[in-house]
Motif scaffolding. Structure first.
Motif, PDB file in Angstrom:
ATOM      1  N   ASP A  42       0.832  -1.101   0.099  1.00  0.00           N
ATOM      2  CA  ASP A  42      -0.078   0.017   0.138  1.00  0.00           C
ATOM      3  C   ASP A  42       0.962   1.296  -0.033  1.00  0.00           C
ATOM      4  N   LEU A  43       0.362   2.288  -0.442  1.00  0.00           N
ATOM      5  CA  LEU A  43       1.038   3.746  -0.469  1.00  0.00           C
ATOM      6  C   LEU A  43       1.762   4.233   0.675  1.00  0.00           C
ATOM      7  N   LEU A  44       0.738   4.056   1.817  1.00  0.00           N
ATOM      8  CA  LEU A  44       1.209   4.343   3.301  1.00  0.00           C
ATOM      9  C   LEU A  44       2.561   3.745   3.449  1.00  0.00           C
ATOM     10  N   SER A  45       2.472   2.423   3.301  1.00  0.00           N
ATOM     11  CA  SER A  45       3.835   1.618   3.757  1.00  0.00           C
ATOM     12  C   SER A  45       4.807   2.089   2.737  1.00  0.00           C
ATOM     13  N   ARG A  46       4.644   2.389   1.599  1.00  0.00           N
ATOM     14  CA  ARG A  46       5.822   2.598   0.683  1.00  0.00           C
ATOM     15  C   ARG A  46       6.418   4.143   1.055  1.00  0.00           C
ATOM     16  N   PHE A  47       5.601   5.053   1.418  1.00  0.00           N
ATOM     17  CA  PHE A  47       5.972   6.278   1.788  1.00  0.00           C
ATOM     18  C   PHE A  47       6.951   6.207   3.125  1.00  0.00           C
ATOM     19  N   LEU A  48       6.354   5.312   4.024  1.00  0.00           N
ATOM     20  CA  LEU A  48       6.922   5.278   5.211  1.00  0.00           C
ATOM     21  C   LEU A  48       8.426   4.607   4.979  1.00  0.00           C
ATOM     22  N   GLY A  49       8.499   3.564   4.073  1.00  0.00           N
ATOM     23  CA  GLY A  49       9.479   2.904   3.969  1.00  0.00           C
ATOM     24  C   GLY A  49      10.788   3.556   3.047  1.00  0.00           C
ATOM     25  N   SER A  50      10.235   4.737   2.560  1.00  0.00           N
ATOM     26  CA  SER A  50      11.132   5.732   1.958  1.00  0.00           C
ATOM     27  C   SER A  50      11.801   6.665   2.852  1.00  0.00           C
ATOM     28  N   GLY A  51      11.443   6.523   4.058  1.00  0.00           N
ATOM     29  CA  GLY A  51      11.908   7.382   5.125  1.00  0.00           C
ATOM     30  C   GLY A  51      11.215   8.674   5.580  1.00  0.00           C
ATOM     31  N   HIS A  52       9.908   8.717   5.018  1.00  0.00           N
ATOM     32  CA  HIS A  52       9.026   9.858   5.287  1.00  0.00           C
ATOM     33  C   HIS A  52       8.168   9.318   6.676  1.00  0.00           C
ATOM     34  N   SER A  53       8.565   9.998   7.742  1.00  0.00           N
ATOM     35  CA  SER A  53       7.779   9.710   8.740  1.00  0.00           C
ATOM     36  C   SER A  53       6.953  10.585   9.601  1.00  0.00           C
ATOM     37  N   ASP A  54       7.001  11.797   9.080  1.00  0.00           N
ATOM     38  CA  ASP A  54       6.354  12.865   9.899  1.00  0.00           C
ATOM     39  C   ASP A  54       5.005  12.618   9.632  1.00  0.00           C
ATOM     40  N   GLU A  55       4.112  12.391  10.936  1.00  0.00           N
ATOM     41  CA  GLU A  55       2.931  12.029  10.694  1.00  0.00           C
ATOM     42  C   GLU A  55       1.977  13.161   9.964  1.00  0.00           C
ATOM     43  N   ASP A  56       1.931  14.538  10.283  1.00  0.00           N
ATOM     44  CA  ASP A  56       1.141  15.507   9.396  1.00  0.00           C
ATOM     45  C   ASP A  56       1.421  15.384   7.995  1.00  0.00           C
ATOM     46  N   PHE A  57       2.746  15.202   7.721  1.00  0.00           N
ATOM     47  CA  PHE A  57       3.346  15.103   6.055  1.00  0.00           C
ATOM     48  C   PHE A  57       2.506  14.040   5.476  1.00  0.00           C
ATOM     49  N   VAL A  58       2.733  12.825   5.929  1.00  0.00           N
ATOM     50  CA  VAL A  58       2.448  11.677   5.470  1.00  0.00           C
ATOM     51  C   VAL A  58       0.872  11.702   5.353  1.00  0.00           C
ATOM     52  N   ALA A  59       0.022  12.066   6.554  1.00  0.00           N
ATOM     53  CA  ALA A  59      -1.418  12.294   6.411  1.00  0.00           C
ATOM     54  C   ALA A  59      -1.964  12.977   5.474  1.00  0.00           C
ATOM     55  N   ASP A  60      -1.171  14.250   5.307  1.00  0.00           N
ATOM     56  CA  ASP A  60      -1.641  15.369   4.119  1.00  0.00           C
ATOM     57  C   ASP A  60      -1.521  14.380   2.757  1.00  0.00           C
ATOM     58  N   ILE A  61      -0.473  13.628   2.492  1.00  0.00           N
ATOM     59  CA  ILE A  61      -0.401  12.944   1.181  1.00  0.00           C
ATOM     60  C   ILE A  61      -1.537  11.820   1.052  1.00  0.00           C
ATOM     61  N   VAL A  62      -1.448  11.135   2.078  1.00  0.00           N
ATOM     62  CA  VAL A  62      -2.822  10.188   1.790  1.00  0.00           C
ATOM     63  C   VAL A  62      -4.125  10.586   2.033  1.00  0.00           C
ATOM     64  N   ILE A  63      -4.602  11.485   2.812  1.00  0.00           N
ATOM     65  CA  ILE A  63      -5.887  12.098   2.673  1.00  0.00           C
ATOM     66  C   ILE A  63      -6.089  12.648   0.944  1.00  0.00           C
ATOM     67  N   SER A  64      -4.956  13.309   0.424  1.00  0.00           N
ATOM     68  CA  SER A  64      -5.141  13.857  -0.807  1.00  0.00           C
ATOM     69  C   SER A  64      -5.316  12.565  -1.811  1.00  0.00           C
ATOM     70  N   PHE A  65      -4.732  11.528  -1.548  1.00  0.00           N
ATOM     71  CA  PHE A  65      -4.973  10.586  -2.529  1.00  0.00           C
ATOM     72  C   PHE A  65      -6.481   9.752  -2.417  1.00  0.00           C
ATOM     73  N   ILE A  66      -6.812   9.796  -1.224  1.00  0.00           N
ATOM     74  CA  ILE A  66      -8.233   9.093  -0.836  1.00  0.00           C
ATOM     75  C   ILE A  66      -9.172   9.960  -1.696  1.00  0.00           C
ATOM     76  N   LEU A  67      -8.842  11.309  -1.577  1.00  0.00           N
ATOM     77  CA  LEU A  67      -9.835  12.108  -2.094  1.00  0.00           C
ATOM     78  C   LEU A  67      -9.811  12.275  -3.618  1.00  0.00           C
ATOM     79  N   ALA A  68      -8.617  12.016  -4.404  1.00  0.00           N
ATOM     80  CA  ALA A  68      -8.648  11.601  -5.617  1.00  0.00           C
ATOM     81  C   ALA A  68      -9.161  10.466  -6.117  1.00  0.00           C
ATOM     82  N   GLY A  69      -9.072   9.494  -5.361  1.00  0.00           N
ATOM     83  CA  GLY A  69      -9.631   8.094  -5.823  1.00  0.00           C
ATOM     84  C   GLY A  69     -10.943   7.582  -5.309  1.00  0.00           C
ATOM     85  N   LYS A  70     -11.562   8.336  -4.412  1.00  0.00           N
ATOM     86  CA  LYS A  70     -12.765   8.254  -3.900  1.00  0.00           C
ATOM     87  C   LYS A  70     -13.872   8.371  -4.704  1.00  0.00           C
TER      88      LYS A  70
END
Length: 502
Positions: free
Chosen positions: A276-304
């Protein structure tokens, strides 16, 4: 006296025919296609006309822009604010590609959506956007993600969508097919983005807390754009009253849930890999919760809502075009022995063309707006001032007679196709450039999930039509109302009966 009569005769012979000629020309011009620009008044601009057409804003602005010679017009908003709307492909290419640096989201867009989307990829510009785009582009181009998407979609169709439709067919239940497709898309994007299954398409059709909060946050954030007084919502937010109080609660629920999933995912993925995309972002070293939450919420909006909106209008169009449905069925049946879901849908050329044709008439995102960083001039000569909002209009662009022909109003998938050879029945897809058909945006911001969206949509079409007919429960000849928040919807839902084939 003779000279006088001669002069009068000459004038009569020249002026009168010339006058009739001019009047005939004017009559032809006005008869052909009068421009439908709204009246504008001091201070309030065209507010009263905007208010009158609030329920059909997309259709109204489409009628205006397609009536203008250069497919572009100015709209006077209250308090001296001016906005440009265009359906001119040359202007669209200018905005989205050649002068991309001069047209960003703008303060209005970013401020209105920041509480909900934060600094996610769809609500940011400059270096923040560039960084997220690079990371996202890398992840979207991996074969393993595509395979994961196929598995998620296939599972959701076979384990949830088909059983619900079978039950509806057996008991002759009327379904809101738009709601079913939205639930399907929400489950899919949450699994792909988070690795989380909300089970929103369970047989009981539950009122899932995260899904409801997300939907409310989208609706209330969008409402900020249609306020008569600019930034009136900021007063309500400061006082924590009305819609802004509701939005605050909804956004808090969405973001708290997202962060909770992120924390769990961090624990689960320590030393492990996941698709899943979240695991991929976390695996690439991006661990800031607010930053990752912004990205994932945007992708849900785009795909929902985008794929569900496209499919809702597709099935409605199909119900009135049995010859198109039969051609799609023929194509589906020819692929029935495919080894995988992807193998089944990747070469469904006629189905692909049918979906493109449906989105030409009913694009999931009918209007997209940018803001000018500096003064500019569009290719058609339209002057743009710094800070001015400039919108391109995919809904209107699908209705331009010069581009699509006199039959533009017809749902005709073959306008996207040609025969591979004169003596064969095999179709070849003929694409349109993304500035003539910007349904998936264009230029540097072109949609990363385009291939994913077509896999999902074609899989749903194949899975549903192979087994069922989707029959609308509507008054014959009455077209459902196309309305939009951030994405398009069918007002009041899409009520259907499901009939089993054979």
């Amino acid at each position: 006296m003779l000279d006088f009569h001669f002069s009068t005769s000459v004038i009569f012979c020249i002026i009168v025919p010339l006058t009739f000629f001019i009047l005939a020309k004017l009559k032809t011009i006005f008869k052909s296609k009068p421009t439908k620009l709204p009246k504008s008044y001091p201070i309030v601009g065209s507010f009263f006309t905007i208010l009158k057409n609030r329920e059909r804003y997309v259709q109204w602005t489409s009628e205006i822009v397609t009536s203008t010679p250069n497919l572009t017009f100015h709209l006077d908003r209250p308090f001296g604010r001016k906005a440009i709307t265009t359906a001119n492909p040359a202007n669209v290419e200018h905005i989205l590609k050649s002068h991309f640096h001069n047209y960003d989201k703008g303060d209005l867009f970013r401020n209105n959506l920041r509480d909900f989307l934060g600094d996610g990829i769809f609500n940011t510009d400059g270096e923040k956007w560039k960084f997220q785009r690079q990371v996202s582009s890398h992840e979207f181009n991996t074969k393993s993600l595509r395979k994961f998407v196929e598995q998620v979609v296939d599972s959701e169709i076979s384990d949830r969508l088909i059983p619900i439709l079978e039950n509806a067919a057996e008991y002759k239940t009327v379904l809101d097919f738009q709601d079913i497709l939205q639930r399907f898309a929400f489950d899919n994007i949450c699994k792909i983005a988070f690795g989380y299954d909300p089970e929103y398409l369970s047989p009981s059709l539950p009122q899932e807390k995260f899904a409801l909060a997300f939907e409310k946050a989208v609706k209330l954030s969008t409402d900020r754009f249609i306020s008569f007084i600019p930034y009136f919502w900021k007063i309500k937010r400061a006082l924590n009253i009305g819609s802004e109080k509701q939005l605050k609660i909804a956004v808090k629920q969405v973001r708290e849930f997202a962060k909770e999933i992120i924390r769990k995912k961090k624990q689960e993925t320590q030393g492990k890999s996941s698709d899943d995309l979240l695991s991929r972002f976390l695996g690439s070293g991006h661990s800031d919760e607010d930053f990752v939450a912004d990205i994932v919420i945007s992708f849900i909006l785009a795909g929902k809502d985008t794929t569900s909106a496209a499919l809702t209008w597709f099935f409605w169009l199909l119900s009135d075009h049995p010859q198109v449905e039969n051609e799609i069925l023929r194509e589906i049946n020819a692929k029935s022995e495919a080894a995988s879901a992807y193998d089944e849908v990747k070469d469904m050329i006629y189905t692909h063309a049918s979906l493109c044709e449906s989105m030409r008439l009913y694009p999931p995102v009918p209007v997209d707006t940018k803001a000018a960083v500096n003064d500019d001039v569009l290719p058609d000569g339209t002057i743009v001032k710094k800070g001015m909002r400039v919108s391109y209009h995919p809904y209107a662009m699908g209705r331009v007679e010069k581009v699509w022909g006199k039959d533009w109003a017809e749902f005709r998938p073959t306008r996207w196709l040609e025969r591979e050879a004169a003596a064969t029945e095999k179709w070849k897809f003929v694409n349109r450039d993304s500035y003539t058909y910007p349904v998936f945006q264009a230029g540097p911001r072109i949609c990363l999930g385009k291939e994913m969206a077509f896999i999902q949509m074609k899989s749903v079409v194949a899975g549903v039509l192979r087994r069922f007919r989707v029959v609308p429960v509507v008054v014959e000849g009455v077209e459902p109302l196309y309305v939009t928040d951030l994405t398009a919807k069918m007002k009041g839902g899409f009520r259907v009966r499901i009939e089993a084939r054979g």
